[in-house]
Design an enzyme around this catalytic site. Sequence first.
Site, PDB file in Angstrom:
ATOM      1  N   CYS A   1      10.668   8.580  76.173  1.00 19.14           N
ATOM      2  CA  CYS A   1      10.681   8.083  74.794  1.00 19.14           C
ATOM      3  C   CYS A   1      11.787   7.083  74.492  1.00 19.14           C
ATOM      4  CB  CYS A   1      10.747   9.262  73.846  1.00 19.14           C
ATOM      5  SG  CYS A   1       9.462  10.460  74.233  1.00 19.14           S
TER       6      CYS A   1
ATOM      7  N   HIS B   1      16.497   8.002  65.944  1.00 18.98           N
ATOM      8  CA  HIS B   1      15.350   8.442  66.744  1.00 18.98           C
ATOM      9  C   HIS B   1      14.557   9.428  65.875  1.00 18.98           C
ATOM     10  CE1 HIS B   1      12.984   9.007  70.267  1.00 18.98           C
ATOM     11  NE2 HIS B   1      13.336  10.254  70.452  1.00 18.98           N
TER      12      HIS B   1
ATOM     13  N   HIS C   1       5.620   9.820  66.416  1.00 14.49           N
ATOM     14  CA  HIS C   1       6.449   9.470  67.563  1.00 14.49           C
ATOM     15  C   HIS C   1       5.577   8.759  68.593  1.00 14.49           C
ATOM     16  CE1 HIS C   1       9.314   9.193  70.578  1.00 14.49           C
ATOM     17  NE2 HIS C   1       9.521  10.454  70.898  1.00 14.49           N
TER      18      HIS C   1
END
Lengths: 399, 351
Positions: free
Chosen positions: A160, A293, A329
């Site tokens: 990620c 994030h 996400h």
Amino acid sequence: MNKGVAITGMGIISAIGNNVEENFHALTSGQKGISPTDNIDTVHKGEIKFGEIKKTNAELIVELGLPPDNNFSRTALLGTLAAKQAVENAGISDVNSYRTGLVNSTSVGGMDTTENHYYEYFEKPETVKYIAAHDGGDVSQKIAEELGLQGFVTTISTACSSAANAIMLGARMIKAGKLDRVIVGGTDALAKFTINGFKTLMILTDSYNTPFDNDRKGLNLGEAAAFLVLESDAVVEKEGKKVLARVIGYANANDAYHQTASSENGEGATLAMKKAFEVAGISPEEIDYINMHGTATPNNDLSEGRAVLRVYEGKNVPDFSSTKAFTGHTLAAAAAIEAVYSVLAIQNGVVFPNLNFKTRMNEFDLLPQTEIKHKNIDKVLSNSFGFGGNCSTVIFSKD
Amino acid sequence: MGKTFINGIGCVSAQDTVNGFPSEFIIDPSTNYLEIVKPDYKDYFSPIASRRMAKGVKNGIVASTVAMKEAGNESPDAIITGTGMGCIEDSDKFLKAIIDNKEEFLTPTSFIQSTHNTVASTIAINLGCKAYNFTYVNGAVSFESALYDAKLQLDADEAHSVLIGGVEEMTEYTKSLFKLAGFIKPDDSGPHNILEADTKATVFSEGATFFMLEDERKDSTYAEILDVEIVNKLTPEEAAEHAEAFIRRNNLTLHEIDAVVLGYNGDSEFDGYFKAVAKNFDFAPQMYYKHVSGEYNTASAFGLYVGANILKSQQIPSDLKANDESRPAYRNMLLYNQYRGLDHSFTLISV
């Protein structure tokens, strides 16, 4: 302060819009893109929501003008669309007129086609073409091919944080004089592979994700692609290019703690932010907005929050928000779409709201910016963390 | 500008390479898949840990451990890996479970370990290394991307030592898909001539090769990396021109190249690339290696392992010779690889 590397173009497709303008409009009008899936045939359909792009593969193929016998995975389709936008936005007509590279990133690659045809390959000859479309490199080759790019092409896969690392490599290559121009970013499509993977890790929410909220239950998985065009100052000057913003700082560090969980004290994240300040040659107080994030998993937001507090010890934490409540996400693409959002924040002087926040976390006194806020923004810090303890920070600045 | 030296190498391959550069190679032209020579895993892991890890991760850890030990450095300033296909043992396992069990009753272990950066992060966790940690996944230049990145950091004095490696693993199911797609030669179609290919597709394998790169020459130094270049797509003629331009850019003439290592893989469809590049170096000793390593996305790391060992020993094993040329001394060496006309890499090394 480090002068940094010029950003001269950007392109994006996400659950909140098919281009930069649509994404900006959604971010500033509070329209989230989290919904039940229309495109994926998963048994978990009824229980979880996604940051899904509503265009079907067939629609994307038509839009890109690809031949019917193409073997593009959805990841490649989304990536090609966003990369083409970025190149167009940068006003590039001949992509090879300067030494141009592509640094793409992806975590699933062509997994979306692989999982659909996995057992069919031996029975349906028409599916065999997708065997070659599985790996991450194939996605980048296809994007390069569609851009007509001949040169340095590579792909990063650090889960990620992937796209942050792609931006970082691209900026370093420009700085080192290895390339005049580089297209950097990432792409990831939704796949049953990742849906089920994150589900087994029990970090998917059954509702809408709520970053930095005390009662957060996990993330919504999303899909997206975004690319930036980075150009050397020589090219900017010669072509009279408009500079959208600059990449001035970046760093990658490893938590060296656990394959999937972040350390309690956010060690890797702290190191990444501190190193990025060093590279940028600025102090933490110079940051006007942090695009976190902020996946809304219990572990990430606690670890990231602690890291931010460590970096800002004895200082005021700047306005911060996570845009994951808008987009979900989007894994490898996350840092790429958030790079676009960071540039938009600088260009328009706006802090995007952290949606769905209600209750301050018990562990610390951090309050995200929950309403849209207009102010001058010179510098934005963007965090991205991935499996394998991979922690990355990129700092953007006004030209 | 900092220099880049190969100061330690670890290699797990279809040859007995864990314990040093072999004097003899196993050559089996009849097969379409070369099995790796398994390291003695118990020297590196507990049996419990060993069972938990996929073979790519195990081989990566073995190879990286050997490379670091040889260089006497266990605290690199960066860890960078390349893998074209990634951890396919675990991703196959998880994907099969999803399909077979209709998305129910799944456990996260194989999903966690299916991530492409599993090897690089496992090494970091084992070493407690909080430094820069990247993984490249770009087909046949996955390893060269890692090498390129490392050199960028060493050149700029941003790092003094970088651990890099290429890792690839194969599973039975992926093998069957690669045969179906025409990437691996059909079963029982040998003998296969890797140098003078007369059939399409290649002989496959897997492996892990790691290098400890440092900015200082020392006793364990094999070679210096002068330059590396990556190009996504070329015609054979362009590849040949590129090789020449690459050498000239490094202030060398073609005749100053003492040996060339080529990635011949027995695929008649794409062999023209190697032949085109080889043509300009008919005066120089030429080598090939995929008849002993097999083809895989990071096989070129095995090629660099071969090249570095030849520069160190100043001897070319006869099994690896692609022509009859020889030199009294080997100073500069060019390595060239591509796969299916894509992912071209040019690497220049020197003593």
